[in-house]
Design an enzyme around this catalytic site. Structure first.
Site, PDB file in Angstrom:
ATOM      1  N   LYS A 105       0.866  -1.176   0.000  1.00  0.00           N
ATOM      2  CA  LYS A 105       0.000   0.000   0.000  1.00  0.00           C
ATOM      3  C   LYS A 105       0.900   1.223   0.000  1.00  0.00           C
ATOM      4  CE  LYS A 105      -2.186   1.620   3.666  1.00  0.00           C
ATOM      5  NZ  LYS A 105      -3.190   1.794   4.746  1.00  0.00           N
TER       6      LYS A 105
ATOM      7  N   HIS B 152     -12.142  11.292  11.165  1.00  0.00           N
ATOM      8  CA  HIS B 152     -12.785  10.516  10.102  1.00  0.00           C
ATOM      9  C   HIS B 152     -12.874   9.034  10.445  1.00  0.00           C
ATOM     10  CE1 HIS B 152     -13.773   9.220   6.012  1.00  0.00           C
ATOM     11  NE2 HIS B 152     -12.766   8.352   6.083  1.00  0.00           N
ATOM     12  N   GLN B 153     -11.809   8.475  11.010  1.00  0.00           N
ATOM     13  CA  GLN B 153     -11.750   7.040  11.287  1.00  0.00           C
ATOM     14  C   GLN B 153     -12.651   6.609  12.443  1.00  0.00           C
ATOM     15  OE1 GLN B 153      -9.919   4.428   9.780  1.00  0.00           O
ATOM     16  NE2 GLN B 153     -10.961   3.113  11.238  1.00  0.00           N
TER      17      GLN B 153
ATOM     18  N   GLY C  38      -4.076   4.627  16.858  1.00  0.00           N
ATOM     19  CA  GLY C  38      -3.565   5.789  16.155  1.00  0.00           C
ATOM     20  C   GLY C  38      -2.054   5.881  16.031  1.00  0.00           C
ATOM     21  N   THR C  39      -1.327   5.096  16.818  1.00  0.00           N
ATOM     22  CA  THR C  39       0.128   5.237  16.844  1.00  0.00           C
ATOM     23  C   THR C  39       0.768   4.288  15.834  1.00  0.00           C
ATOM     24  OG1 THR C  39       0.105   5.916  19.152  1.00  0.00           O
ATOM     25  CG2 THR C  39       2.182   5.096  18.295  1.00  0.00           C
TER      26      THR C  39
ATOM     27  N   GLY D 154      -2.540  -1.482  17.893  1.00  0.00           N
ATOM     28  CA  GLY D 154      -2.806  -1.677  16.468  1.00  0.00           C
ATOM     29  C   GLY D 154      -1.961  -0.744  15.621  1.00  0.00           C
TER      30      GLY D 154
END
Length: 323
Positions: free
Chosen positions: A68, A139-140, A222-223, A294
């Protein structure tokens, strides 16, 4: 070669598809059947202050090879009415190296990130979890909430954000899901939430060790870059820490700070795939704090993109080009 444009993705993949793909790839990683490649991430020069990079990998059994490409343009929304995260997934034939597909990656990234936290909730949260805590309202965040509520019988959502005016996004999403929503302080959120999802781009911790009650499951989503941090490092020392990939967790994930401060060691971080495969018990008691770091691995993107390509072929939505 097949092209699946961004506009077609929503009709080709569901959150359930993303959950199944991510859960399967986590399991494959822990069986050493799939491997992520080192992440490349660079700050771009110029006034956009953008981060650009590549995440890739190979899944031997699943037959996926690719990457990606994309990143974060922090001024997109305000200047161009585009979401700040922009990405594209490229797939290749692992036997020949020939490119097989180019797939829009924006919605896929949102779905696979939400799926990862949902998989962690499914395998690690207490069965009687009733209150979902949300830190972050970008947004997420709505993708995270929608995926999370499928895993437990939540009765309420509580939320906190650095910019309180953005909390209407969480309130609207909770209403859409038929759940009451309440804006709370971080102290209150930590005391009341059975599951906490943190999805911010912060470089300083907001959720502190003292905020979190025993028995909580936390998904830190987020990290994914050196220097980012969402929770106090001491919290990881009190929790049992799980992750998508240990190498990323200790280098660019939430665990980078706890390891760097000597509060935990690399060996204290457990792949979530081990729980999925039955090689680790996961949560051991109702009082245990579990934390999922995550970091976002390339194999997640390849797994969900491969599912999209298969569906596009089935439905005739695939654009075929000679390449």
């Amino acid at each position: 070669m097949i092209i699946v444009p961004e506009a077609a993705i929503a009709d080709l993949v569901t959150p359930e598809d993303a959950f199944a793909a991510v859960e399967a790839v986590f399991a494959a990683m822990s069986r050493d059947e799939a491997r992520n490649f080192p992440v490349v991430r660079e700050a771009l020069p110029g006034p956009e202050e953008a981060l650009y990079g590549f995440k890739g990998g190979v899944d031997v059994v699943g037959g996926a090879l690719g990457l990606k490409a994309g990143g974060y343009w922090p001024h997109n929304l305000e200047r161009r009415d585009l979401i700040n995260h922009q990405s594209t997934v490229f797939l290749f034939d692992p036997e020949t190296g020939k490119p097989t597909a180019m797939v829009g990656g924006n919605l896929l990234t949102a779905l696979r990130t939400a799926a990862a936290s949902a998989v962690s909730i499914a395998h690690l949260a207490r069965k009687d979890a009733k209150v979902l805590g949300m830190i972050g309202a970008g947004h997420q965040s709505v993708f995270q909430m929608r995926a999370a509520v499928k895993q437990r019988a939540f009765e309420k959502v509580v939320g906190w954000n650095y910019h309180p005016d953005m909390l209407s996004r969480l309130a609207d999403c909770a209403a859409e899901l038929g759940l009451p929503f309440e804006e709370v302080s971080l102290d209150d959120l930590g005391a009341r939430a059975d599951v906490i999802i943190s999805i911010t781009s912060s470089t300083a911790p907001s959720l502190m060790d003292a905020h979190v009650a025993p028995g909580t499951h936390i998904a830190c989503m987020g990290t994914d870059t050196k220097g980012k941090q969402e929770v106090e490092a001491k919290l990881l020392a009190r929790a049992t820490v799980f992750t998508d990939e240990v190498a990323q967790s200790i280098s660019i994930g939430e665990a980078q700070h706890a390891v760097g401060q000597g509060l935990i060691a690399e060996g204290d971080v457990v792949e979530l795939g081990k729980v999925i495969n039955g090689d680790h018990p996961g949560r051991s008691s109702d009082d245990e704090i579990t934390l999922f770091d995550g970091t976002g691995v390339g194999l997640q993107d390849l797994a969900v993109a491969s599912a999209v390509v298969a569906r596009a072929k089935e439905t005739g939505a695939a654009i075929k080009v000679d390449f």
